[in-house]
Scaffold this motif. Sequence first.
Motif, mmCIF file in Angstrom:
data_model
loop_
_atom_site.group_PDB
_atom_site.id
_atom_site.type_symbol
_atom_site.label_atom_id
_atom_site.label_comp_id
_atom_site.label_asym_id
_atom_site.label_seq_id
_atom_site.Cartn_x
_atom_site.Cartn_y
_atom_site.Cartn_z
ATOM 1 N N ARG A 167 12.328 19.036 140.557
ATOM 2 C CA ARG A 167 11.502 17.622 139.983
ATOM 3 C C ARG A 167 10.125 18.054 139.298
ATOM 4 O O ARG A 167 9.390 18.728 140.038
ATOM 5 N N PHE A 168 9.928 17.615 138.026
ATOM 6 C CA PHE A 168 8.738 18.085 137.510
ATOM 7 C C PHE A 168 7.584 17.013 138.302
ATOM 8 O O PHE A 168 7.691 15.941 138.621
ATOM 9 N N GLN B 132 3.125 14.010 135.396
ATOM 10 C CA GLN B 132 3.312 14.005 134.036
ATOM 11 C C GLN B 132 1.865 14.899 133.440
ATOM 12 O O GLN B 132 0.928 14.487 134.191
ATOM 13 N N GLU B 133 1.883 15.824 132.906
ATOM 14 C CA GLU B 133 0.679 16.787 132.563
ATOM 15 C C GLU B 133 0.149 16.470 131.094
ATOM 16 O O GLU B 133 1.146 16.193 130.278
ATOM 17 N N ILE C 94 -0.850 17.738 127.661
ATOM 18 C CA ILE C 94 -0.575 18.867 127.007
ATOM 19 C C ILE C 94 -1.307 18.913 125.543
ATOM 20 O O ILE C 94 -0.964 17.868 124.903
ATOM 21 N N ALA D 20 13.334 8.707 127.428
ATOM 22 C CA ALA D 20 12.490 9.657 128.156
ATOM 23 C C ALA D 20 10.977 9.067 128.458
ATOM 24 O O ALA D 20 10.757 8.114 127.744
ATOM 25 N N PRO D 21 10.655 9.296 129.602
ATOM 26 C CA PRO D 21 9.446 8.548 129.941
ATOM 27 C C PRO D 21 8.477 9.012 128.982
ATOM 28 O O PRO D 21 8.227 10.262 128.279
ATOM 29 N N PRO D 22 7.398 8.304 128.468
ATOM 30 C CA PRO D 22 6.517 8.494 127.370
ATOM 31 C C PRO D 22 5.528 9.415 127.714
ATOM 32 O O PRO D 22 5.024 9.633 129.024
ATOM 33 N N ALA D 23 5.168 10.325 126.728
ATOM 34 C CA ALA D 23 4.324 11.515 127.198
ATOM 35 C C ALA D 23 2.786 10.803 127.286
ATOM 36 O O ALA D 23 2.388 9.510 126.629
ATOM 37 N N GLU E 64 2.837 8.790 121.677
ATOM 38 C CA GLU E 64 2.438 9.321 123.116
ATOM 39 C C GLU E 64 1.507 7.938 123.599
ATOM 40 O O GLU E 64 0.767 7.355 122.721
ATOM 41 N N TRP F 274 16.000 16.842 134.744
ATOM 42 C CA TRP F 274 14.678 16.875 135.149
ATOM 43 C C TRP F 274 13.456 15.644 134.894
ATOM 44 O O TRP F 274 12.622 15.521 135.374
ATOM 45 N N LEU G 186 11.595 15.257 132.132
ATOM 46 C CA LEU G 186 10.365 15.802 131.782
ATOM 47 C C LEU G 186 9.684 15.043 131.040
ATOM 48 O O LEU G 186 10.147 13.968 130.306
ATOM 49 N N PRO G 187 8.188 14.918 131.239
ATOM 50 C CA PRO G 187 7.372 14.278 130.029
ATOM 51 C C PRO G 187 7.359 14.594 128.925
ATOM 52 O O PRO G 187 6.357 15.303 128.392
ATOM 53 N N LEU G 188 8.489 14.594 128.009
ATOM 54 C CA LEU G 188 8.204 15.229 126.771
ATOM 55 C C LEU G 188 8.028 14.136 125.703
ATOM 56 O O LEU G 188 7.404 14.807 124.666
ATOM 57 N N GLY G 189 8.213 13.202 125.820
ATOM 58 C CA GLY G 189 7.766 12.119 124.723
ATOM 59 C C GLY G 189 8.880 12.121 123.438
ATOM 60 O O GLY G 189 8.613 11.621 122.372
ATOM 61 N N ALA G 190 9.957 12.645 123.681
ATOM 62 C CA ALA G 190 10.846 12.853 122.794
ATOM 63 C C ALA G 190 12.317 12.834 123.535
ATOM 64 O O ALA G 190 12.298 13.192 124.658
ATOM 65 N N THR H 61 1.966 26.004 128.606
ATOM 66 C CA THR H 61 2.020 24.859 129.519
ATOM 67 C C THR H 61 3.106 25.179 130.879
ATOM 68 O O THR H 61 4.053 25.967 130.535
ATOM 69 N N THR I 29 3.991 16.948 121.870
ATOM 70 C CA THR I 29 4.061 17.580 123.254
ATOM 71 C C THR I 29 5.174 18.408 123.251
ATOM 72 O O THR I 29 5.496 19.668 123.531
#
Lengths: 356, 366
Positions: free
Chosen positions: A34-35, A38-39, A41, A167-170, A233, B105, B107-111, B274, B336
Amino acid sequence: MSPRGIASWSRETRLLLLTIVVSVGALVVLARFRFPAQERIDAAPPPQPLERLAARATYDELASIVQRVERRIAPSLLVLRTSSGEPDGPRTLQSLLESAEPVGSNNTFVLALRVRPDVAMVRFTPGLRIEGALGYSDAVPLLIATDPLRQIALVRVPRPPQDTNWAPPAIETLSVPRYVVAVEGSRGGVTPRPVFLGRADRIDDPRWETPLLVLARTPVTAEGSFVFTFEGELIGLAAAAGGTLAIVPTGALEAATNRLLESGSPALSDFGLTLTPLTGDAVKSLDLKYGVTVQAIARGARAEKHLRAGDVIQSVNGRPALTPDGVLLQLAQVPAGAAATFGVRRGGETLTVTVP
Amino acid sequence: MTTLADALTRTRAALGLRPIVAPALLFVPIGAALGPLGLNAISLDVLGHLYPAIAIALAALGLLVGLGLRVKRAGDVRLLAFASLEAVITVAVVAAGCVLLLRQWQLPLGAPALTLAIVLGISAAASAAAVPRSSDPPSYHAAMRMADLDDLLPIVIGGVAVSLATSGDARSVLMLVAVNLLVPAAIAVAGWLLFERADEPAERGVFVLGIVGLLGGSAVYLGGSPLLAGLVAAAVWVYAPGRTDAIIHDDLERLQHPLVLMLLVFAGALAPFTALGLLIAVLYVLTRVCGKLLGGWIVARALPDVSPADLGSHLLSPGVLGLAFAVMFHLAVASTWSGAALTAVAIGTLASELLAAFAMIGPRQA
């Protein structure tokens, strides 16, 4: 399959099978990962020279950019239909006809941001009642946790459709000047609009761990709007703070949301204090630069036996007491059962008072 | 630099490895070391100023791929069909594996995970076989040809994907793709008229540079793929009467190595490296190796008379084109997820080159 049978396969077949077995095994192990967080980038490089030349966007181009952002962020957002409650008392047809507002007009539409596929965050207002979600007529969202102090709430919402890739927003931090997209909820659905941010000053707010970003004295968007970059984002949530509108940064929102998810609605500590700002006389007579005055203490309250009316509170748990609201908000966040330590001026005496 | 490359080649030969040309192994790390995350000699501002040159380099790469196709015989068409099948298998395996894990996962991809998975799949489909030795059997030459031909379909899919990513609308993407096919075709026709009438090599060189710049610049301006623009123009020149394709090929050959080098260094410097990208790189390498070996295995059994039995091992080396896809997507989207994809492909390219080198150790098979 016997070893002899496997040995009869060609080298390529054995290599292929071995690779598939090893890869699938590795992917199964990786799937458990699990990540952690949130980083941020810095993926987007600076504008290229050609882009700089072409950056004088017309309003039509700006509209198409906003439309594109809306499509990108749409899976993360949904609009909730809320009501402030039905009118009190018995209702007759006559009273209905005489009422100033027609039926259903007390509905308001607020924007919610999915923080999990089935959980969304929304701005909390006292008496908030959620009646439905636009586009999901067969399911009623359920309020699962509220944080009245920070004015956010978590709502159990219908999962997005199967064909929607949520997807969770970046996360993006705010750098100005720039255009951003402020998104509000309305009867028609998700409503975005471009907002130009010339500057974003930081202000401290005792409710949030990180400073908020002041947008402007004149509201450029409504409270409860979510603010995104042109890349889709999330920058934060527009909220009232210090008499103006500010953006609560995504990191602070994420921390508050995680607390709500893990611990549920927080219990607020009430010390029973009524506070007033420090008067000019007190400043002169006591030679103080800051503080708040205790005007009254509720009967039976935690602080009744420890503080007195007329005391000047100068600090709470080591932090300077600058305004009555700030002190009350700080005290409200004291965990249940924990003590609060006050720096107090009583007469000419300086005391440290611990209220259990 | 040449001395170092020679030394590396000699070392690899001494280790029993085939002399696969893998400049990525050298120049991507150099780019990363010189980039903003390293010495900052290639700062973000410098990267920004290199964008136009990179667009031109991508168009030139598309041109070189297109000029290398020259599908004129029936056997070539068969090879192209099976090379495309192998590319489709690789795209499917990588995209399926990636989309499953990325969704798992969260992941925080934003897409959407599917978008990133398709980009990774397209980048993984490119391959660059080692140049066969004269003593190698003819099937090794077919493997190299297959590695050239399997780049065609990913460039086309990549062109559509870039248009989709920049327009974000399925309805307008058709129009965008059509424009991105017609404009390079029109530029190619203009170039054909110019080249055929230019006698002086210097004059022709200026025309070639201008046309390649126009192809790259127009593709970027239209929100399309410079690689596809180059491919379309090359297709026009290959099938147009005259010797335009030969002229362009000769002139571009002089530019090929500097452009590839610049692209690799640029990719290394641009990749954000990253933790997110590193994680996806593991996924990318695993699925790519599976996809290439599976695609090669299927095609080798469908074409036993032409291709070597270990075709998949020949196709493991990704060459520069996979990185070119990732760079192209990052320039088009600048987000991202595209940064994470570039990081994953950059690291995946290095790992795949090493795997390709070791996969080729062992008995040679016809």
